[in-house]
Design an enzyme around this catalytic site. Structure first.
Site, PDB file in Angstrom:
ATOM      1  N   HIS A  72     -39.983 -33.871  81.454  1.00 50.62           N
ATOM      2  CA  HIS A  72     -39.259 -33.287  80.313  1.00 50.62           C
ATOM      3  C   HIS A  72     -38.032 -32.579  80.875  1.00 50.62           C
ATOM      4  CE1 HIS A  72     -42.905 -32.891  77.362  1.00 50.62           C
ATOM      5  NE2 HIS A  72     -42.048 -33.761  76.860  1.00 50.62           N
TER       6      HIS A  72
ATOM      7  N   CYS B 247     -42.025 -24.248  78.288  1.00 47.94           N
ATOM      8  CA  CYS B 247     -42.868 -25.136  77.474  1.00 47.94           C
ATOM      9  C   CYS B 247     -43.644 -24.349  76.425  1.00 47.94           C
ATOM     10  CB  CYS B 247     -43.880 -25.873  78.349  1.00 47.94           C
ATOM     11  SG  CYS B 247     -43.181 -26.909  79.624  1.00 47.94           S
TER      12      CYS B 247
HETATM   13  N1  ARG Z   1     -49.347 -31.727  78.697  1.00 53.69           N
HETATM   14  C1  ARG Z   1     -48.126 -31.647  77.975  1.00 53.69           C
HETATM   15  C2  ARG Z   1     -47.502 -33.024  77.842  1.00 53.69           C
HETATM   16  O1  ARG Z   1     -47.572 -33.774  78.786  1.00 53.69           O
HETATM   17  C3  ARG Z   1     -47.200 -30.685  78.652  1.00 53.69           C
HETATM   18  C4  ARG Z   1     -45.951 -30.419  77.867  1.00 53.69           C
HETATM   19  C5  ARG Z   1     -44.995 -29.522  78.575  1.00 53.69           C
HETATM   20  N2  ARG Z   1     -43.966 -29.133  77.709  1.00 53.69           N
HETATM   21  C6  ARG Z   1     -42.663 -29.047  78.021  1.00 53.69           C
HETATM   22  N3  ARG Z   1     -41.832 -28.558  77.158  1.00 53.69           N
HETATM   23  N4  ARG Z   1     -42.211 -29.518  79.162  1.00 53.69           N
HETATM   24  O2  ARG Z   1     -46.930 -33.376  76.848  1.00 53.69           O
END
Ligand code: ARG
Length: 277
Positions: free
Chosen positions: A176, A270
């Site tokens: 991300h 996150c």
């Molecule tokens: N386990 C989540 C996923 O893979 C983690 C999300 C992390 N969020 C972020 N904004 N980077 O979607």
């Protein structure tokens, strides 16, 4: 109240923010949808709740407003509120998740947006909210590569009436945008170059010649998964070099330990969605 610092090379100005956080009462790692997640490693939910509460308290002590949405059963990643949407100028664009495991989050978050904002847009293409879209105050940095569909970039530009800069992520550990890049102040960023394609690195170098460059070790502690009010940068406690580098250019690092969420591939940013009216 605005606070300022000119201890570094630049004057930094803090602006109060409004954030949305989701209480991690259901937090767990029960599936594997990114390189960090291993469902055989148990999570300590009590510890996660304490770390999350420390983060919330850090925001409150900086004078920010924090709205809280409750986590829902069967949605262990719902704590990662940044993925719920993108809110600029009172317009909330809801997320559409790539993975079925997270699609159940769309309804409760969209309902919450509707309770707060008159304009809520439900887009067509996959976009994982502020996980892949970061607002710099003048432009929307927009990533693709792992989750957000590049076709969603134009969709958001139109819905929000903003200019979008498309970037491509290339490392599965930085899947991300908010794991690889942090907005520190208006048009000021920090990032990890090797998380981006060569073309995107060139774009970032040209647009942000004075960016703070993070080390791989700090980025692996999700140091770049930080939030900033323009002066205070709430940042992973373990990202020590990054904190020193921030302080050297006039920011005030506010270290918080959210290491339990790293087991799910997440950190401070996150867990935080900024709501811009
Ligand atoms: N386990 C989540 C996923 O893979 C983690 C999300 C992390 N969020 C972020 N904004 N980077 O979607």
């Amino acid at each position: 109240m605005t606070e300022t610092s000119d201890s570094g090379t630049q004057q930094r100005i803090a602006r109060p923010r409004r954030y949305l956080m989701c209480r991690p009462s259901q937090f767990d790692v029960t599936y594997e949808i990114n390189a960090w997640m291993h469902s055989d490693v148990g999570v300590d939910r009590e510890l996660a709740l304490r770390q999350w509460e420390n983060l919330r308290q850090a925001y409150l002590s900086l004078g920010h407003r924090v709205d809280v949405i409750e986590g829902e059963p069967g949605l262990p990643d719902m704590v990662f509120a940044a993925n719920a949407g993108t809110v600029i100028g009172g317009v909330a664009v809801a997320a559409r998740f790539l993975r079925p495991e997270r699609q159940g989050e769309e309804a409760p978050y969209t309902e919450w947006f509707r309770s707060q904002f008159q304009s809520v847009v439900v887009p067509e293409f996959v976009n994982e909210g502020e996980g892949d879209y970061l607002w710099t105050g003048s432009k929307l940095l927009a990533a693709s590569g792992f989750r957000t569909d590049p076709r969603a970039h134009d969709e958001l530009a139109t819905a929000l009436g903003v200019e979008v800069v498309a970037l491509e992520l290339t490392s599965p550990y930085f899947y991300h945008l908010d794991t690889a890049l942090a907005v520190l102040a208006d048009d000021r960023i920090a990032y990890l170059p090797e998380a981006f394609s060569d073309a995107s690195q060139a774009v970032l170098r040209r647009m942000y010649p004075d960016a703070v460059i993070a080390t791989l070790a700090d980025a692996q502690w999700f140091g770049l998964n930080a939030t900033s009010d323009g002066l205070h940068v709430v940042v992973a406690e373990q990202a020590v070099t990054f904190q020193q580098d921030l302080a050297a250019v006039g920011y005030i690092p506010v270290p918080v330990d959210v290491s339990e969420f790293r087991k799910a591939g997440g950190g401070i940013k996150c867990c935080t969605l900024e709501l811009r009216s």
